[in-house]
Design an enzyme around this catalytic site. Sequence first.
Site, PDB file in Angstrom:
ATOM      1  N   ASP A   1       2.414  -9.352   4.598  1.00  0.00           N
ATOM      2  CA  ASP A   1       1.452  -9.040   5.645  1.00  0.00           C
ATOM      3  C   ASP A   1       0.010  -9.225   5.184  1.00  0.00           C
ATOM      4  O   ASP A   1      -0.901  -9.300   6.003  1.00  0.00           O
ATOM      5  CB  ASP A   1       1.634  -7.603   6.126  1.00  0.00           C
ATOM      6  CG  ASP A   1       2.943  -7.398   6.874  1.00  0.00           C
ATOM      7  OD1 ASP A   1       3.626  -8.399   7.151  1.00  0.00           O
ATOM      8  OD2 ASP A   1       3.283  -6.236   7.156  1.00  0.00           O
TER       9      ASP A   1
ATOM     10  N   HIS B   1      13.399 -12.263   8.492  1.00  0.00           N
ATOM     11  CA  HIS B   1      13.386 -12.188   7.038  1.00  0.00           C
ATOM     12  C   HIS B   1      13.345 -13.535   6.342  1.00  0.00           C
ATOM     13  O   HIS B   1      13.172 -13.589   5.118  1.00  0.00           O
ATOM     14  CB  HIS B   1      14.586 -11.371   6.547  1.00  0.00           C
ATOM     15  CG  HIS B   1      14.447  -9.903   6.824  1.00  0.00           C
ATOM     16  ND1 HIS B   1      14.639  -9.386   8.064  1.00  0.00           N
ATOM     17  CD2 HIS B   1      14.104  -8.867   6.012  1.00  0.00           C
ATOM     18  CE1 HIS B   1      14.442  -8.075   8.029  1.00  0.00           C
ATOM     19  NE2 HIS B   1      14.117  -7.733   6.800  1.00  0.00           N
TER      20      HIS B   1
ATOM     21  N   ASP C   1       0.810  -1.218   0.000  1.00  0.00           N
ATOM     22  CA  ASP C   1       0.000   0.000   0.000  1.00  0.00           C
ATOM     23  C   ASP C   1       0.846   1.271   0.000  1.00  0.00           C
ATOM     24  O   ASP C   1       0.521   2.243  -0.681  1.00  0.00           O
ATOM     25  CB  ASP C   1      -0.979   0.006   1.183  1.00  0.00           C
ATOM     26  CG  ASP C   1      -0.299  -0.244   2.521  1.00  0.00           C
ATOM     27  OD1 ASP C   1       0.933  -0.460   2.549  1.00  0.00           O
ATOM     28  OD2 ASP C   1      -0.994  -0.219   3.547  1.00  0.00           O
TER      29      ASP C   1
ATOM     30  N   GLY D   1       4.571  -9.036  10.570  1.00  0.00           N
ATOM     31  CA  GLY D   1       3.207  -8.522  10.540  1.00  0.00           C
ATOM     32  C   GLY D   1       3.239  -7.119  11.099  1.00  0.00           C
ATOM     33  O   GLY D   1       2.945  -6.893  12.268  1.00  0.00           O
TER      34      GLY D   1
END
Length: 360
Positions: A142, A284, A117, A185
């Site tokens: 996420d 990661h 986003d 997250g």
Amino acid sequence: MGADKRIGILTSGGDCAGLNPVIRAVVHRAIGTYGWEVLGICRSTLGLMTNPPDVTKLEIDRVDSLLTMGGTVLGTTNKGDPFAFPMADGSLCDRSHEIIDNYHKLGLDALIGIGGDGSLAILRKIAQQGGINLVGIPKTIDNDVGSTEISIGFDTAVNIATEALDRLHFTAASHSRVMILEVMGRDAGHIALNAGIAGGADVILIPEIPYTLEKVCRKIKERQVQGKNFSIVIVSEAVCTEAGDLIKKMDRFGECRLGGIGQYLAEEIAGASGAETRVTVLGHIQRGGIPSPQDRLIAAAFGVEAVDLIAAGKYDHVVTWQNRQVGCVPITEAIGQYRAVDPQDTLVKTARGLGICLGD
């Protein structure tokens, strides 16, 4: 659109599994169906801030090996807002005009931007300012981009977290420990919720559902009374302390990074329950590795649809997946609504139905 069309593609934001299969799908559709030329823009928008632009011509035979490759062959960046780009002297400079100028100098007819986003918001602002024909593809482990049920990278991240839980079960049982797995997250708990159910966690903590340590410890003690000598806890990095504080670490560049909730819980649970605790921070690892079959499938569908949107002249849209169908919505709609875990979601109800503690 004719055979003389030239499109660009870039990957922006953090990397994840599935980006290379998207690139592969775009190239196959654009060249194989429409006869267009495809330019890969290296290092995201940074590639359009150099003179000459840092681009590479993509051909079908060059991308065929990308299906199972993690990361992105084009490179990416999640630093340096083009509208406030950090310069060597410490100042901030608006360099968006360089991106716009180079897009037009390259003779591009459209640009496919793959990002979350934040990246899509920046790319759209640049596109609106500079007359760039933009089509977006959502990617984020996420899975929090609005208007799409799934984004590139999420399924692979869940698979990796689930495998970690599978492995932790055995060592937890062997040593009678509470094993805590901290997963990514940034704002949403989709990874923790999905992996927690699939991996048989006893406790799942996500930022959308407030918890108390008393409830978590009660679950652990209940298992001990039942003769179950171990427990598995999975927690999203965005979960706060019981007091409501978000645990962050400042890096040497002055940026805050989430991380540390797992260790906090380990210390609190050990103190309250007497259980021996251990923490694993997956980090990661969730973003790397071979993309899962589902991520490859979604990548293929998204890549083909993005090219078809360009062919139809339908710009300023982002590709989506809803009800087992590929589609699209305006970019403003996708980034205008944040997709957190709904406390009434089917998977939340499923977790509760399985007796998993959500801390509330």
